[in-house]
Design an enzyme around this catalytic site. Structure first.
Site, mmCIF file in Angstrom:
data_model
loop_
_atom_site.group_PDB
_atom_site.id
_atom_site.type_symbol
_atom_site.label_atom_id
_atom_site.label_comp_id
_atom_site.label_asym_id
_atom_site.label_seq_id
_atom_site.Cartn_x
_atom_site.Cartn_y
_atom_site.Cartn_z
ATOM 1 C CD GLU A 93 -2.986 -1.147 2.240
ATOM 2 O OE1 GLU A 93 -2.839 -0.381 3.196
ATOM 3 O OE2 GLU A 93 -3.978 -1.878 2.088
ATOM 4 C CD GLU A 111 -4.255 -5.817 3.302
ATOM 5 O OE1 GLU A 111 -5.022 -4.960 3.808
ATOM 6 O OE2 GLU A 111 -3.022 -5.765 3.401
HETATM 7 C C1 FCB Z 1 -4.911 -2.132 5.232
HETATM 8 C C2 FCB Z 1 -3.596 -2.604 5.800
HETATM 9 C C3 FCB Z 1 -3.711 -3.707 6.810
HETATM 10 C C4 FCB Z 1 -4.915 -3.521 7.704
HETATM 11 C C5 FCB Z 1 -6.153 -3.253 6.892
HETATM 12 C C6 FCB Z 1 -7.413 -3.103 7.696
HETATM 13 O O1 FCB Z 1 -4.776 -0.833 4.778
HETATM 14 O O2 FCB Z 1 -2.762 -3.079 4.770
HETATM 15 O O3 FCB Z 1 -2.514 -3.770 7.522
HETATM 16 O O4 FCB Z 1 -4.670 -2.527 8.616
HETATM 17 O O5 FCB Z 1 -5.971 -2.099 6.114
#
Ligand code: FCB
Length: 440
Positions: free
Chosen positions: A167, A351
């Site tokens: 990210e 994610e």
């Molecule tokens: C993302 C992060 C992860 C976690 C989620 C909820 O931005 O990569 O570490 O905090 O959000």
């Protein structure tokens, strides 16, 4: 129950779960050095109850049991990260115990038939490098390249896939402009420099791994859909600018070799000298792209300083984070990424998940809201696949309840409940739902 099963996805589609080092390992163990998150958390007002990752889930000692939970649920892959401050406590000198840990962790994944999907950096910058300007310092690209070679020289032969940085928007903008994450700066010039350096470090890391002969290298970007708060052209422009600095800047740098015009216009004076010459490195060819997706934001214009806009509260149901549940955004990003940036390159959802105020009742955690969230987002993935997007996997965030950064241990994202006093793990209904779905 999940609405979909494995057989609703193309053959070979990878299901995984994701975590990150500082959020679960316990940074007081195994000779890890001080990380900028330790400093940030120790500064009043930054983190809920000033909590840090010193113990976290004690995954450092319990990783075998945690990997068993992944295997038992039928997951194919584990997306984990390697802490820079654990491997190089001062940012430069190797801590043998740190490398040994990731070596053991890798073998433990392979023993269980789990594909190791590594992220080299999920935010544990060694404090010693933060002292030297951290992401503001161009040298970070070379420092990160050295870290990459050290870690991958040891475990690279056994990785299924690797991404350098988790990210870039969070590393740069959230942490240097909004100040919500370590190092907590609120400085437009620092932010612009970090935005560029994070991509330079990404490309440098990819080149170093190619030098080691590695394949299946990618990147992991976080995406947040920007919806104009009303029908005015001003709101449309505000949302477009948000989309540019949140989403498009990083995709455009890596896949088009340029930055969006609005950002060159607004931030160009703050980019480091010679930034235009770095694209050959930033554009180092990749084998896949990963998208992290959680929510959208409604954006309205205002007369304040740059970026001249603000978030407006949206009408949709929200998670424990206060984030609107908007699966359409995931679908739209999956379609747009291929169409505008990556062509036929494989896309992974790296994610996706939600925080929920889970409680144990009678030994069980009935997180039906999370199952519903997964259902809606897996549905969005399926729709995008049906329309031709080349999506090859989906990773749920997260395996365990963990350290949710500035929000401490209060926000629970896990499919497995963690009691942070006893460290006992209790699989939630969502874990059982995946177990059922992945067997069919
Ligand atoms: C993302 C992060 C992860 C976690 C989620 C909820 O931005 O990569 O570490 O905090 O959000």
């Amino acid at each position: 129950m999940l609405k979909y099963t494995r057989s609703d996805f193309p053959p070979g589609f990878l299901f995984g779960a994701a975590t990150s080092a500082y959020q679960i390992e316990g940074h007081q163990f195994g000779g890890a050095g001080r990380a900028m998150w330790d400093d940030f958390a120790a500064t009043p007002g930054n983190v809920v109850r000033a909590e840090d990752g010193a113990r976290a889930c004690d995954h450092y000692h319990r990783f075998g049991d945690d990997l068993d939970l992944l295997k038992e649920a039928g997951f194919d892959a584990y997306r984990f990260s390697t802490s820079w401050a654990r491997v190089m406590p001062d940012g430069r000198t190797v801590n043998a115990q740190g490398l040994d840990f990731y070596d053991r962790l890798t073998d433990a994944m392979l023993e269980r038939g789990l594909k190791p999907c590594a992220t080299l950096y999920h935010w544990e910058l060694p404090s010693a490098l933060a002292d030297q300007g951290g992401w503001r310092n161009r040298d970070i690209a070379a420092w990160f390249g050295d870290f990459t070679e050290t870690v991958m020289g040891r475990i690279g032969d056994r990785m299924y896939s690797v991404a350098p940085i988790n990210e870039p928007w969070c590393v740069a903008f959230l942490s240097h402009f909004l100040g919500h994450h370590a190092p907590g700066l609120r400085d437009i010039r620092a932010a612009a420099r970090a935005m560029h350096h994070v991509l330079l470090a990404h490309g440098t890391s990819i080149q170093r791994m190619r030098g080691l002969g590695m394949e299946n290298l990618g990147c992991v970007f976080n995406m947040e859909w920007a919806t104009p708060a009303d029908d005015s052209p001003e709101a449309a422009e505000a949302a477009a600018l948000y989309d540019d600095y949140y989403n498009r800047f990083y995709l455009s740098g890596v896949f088009h070799g340029r930055y969006p015009d609005r950002l060159v216009r607004d931030l160009g004076d703050h980019f480091p000298d010679g930034w235009q010459d770095d694209f050959p490195t930033i554009q180092a060819p990749l084998d896949w792209v990963g998208l992290n997706y959680y929510t959208r934001k409604l954006i309205g214009p205002d007369n304040g300083p740059w970026p001249h806009h603000h978030e407006v509260e949206g009408p949709l149901p929200k998670t424990q984070m206060g984030w609107e549940i908007y699966p359409q955004g995931l679908h739209d990003f999956l379609m747009r990424t291929g169409a505008e940036y990556t062509g036929d390159l494989p896309i992974f959802v790296t994610e996706n998940g939600m925080a929920n105020p889970d409680v144990i009742v009678g030994g069980a955690v009935n997180d039906t809201a999370r199952i519903d969230y997964f259902n809606q987002h897996l549905g969005a993935v399926r729709d995008a696949i049906a329309k031709g997007a080349n999506i090859q996997g989906y990773m749920a965030w997260s395996l365990l309840d963990n350290y949710e950064w500035a929000l401490g241990y209060e926000k629970r994202f896990g499919m497995v409940y963690v009691d942070f006093d006893t460290l006992e793990r209790t699989p939630k209904a969502s874990w059982h739902a995946f177990k059922d779905a992945l067997a069919r």
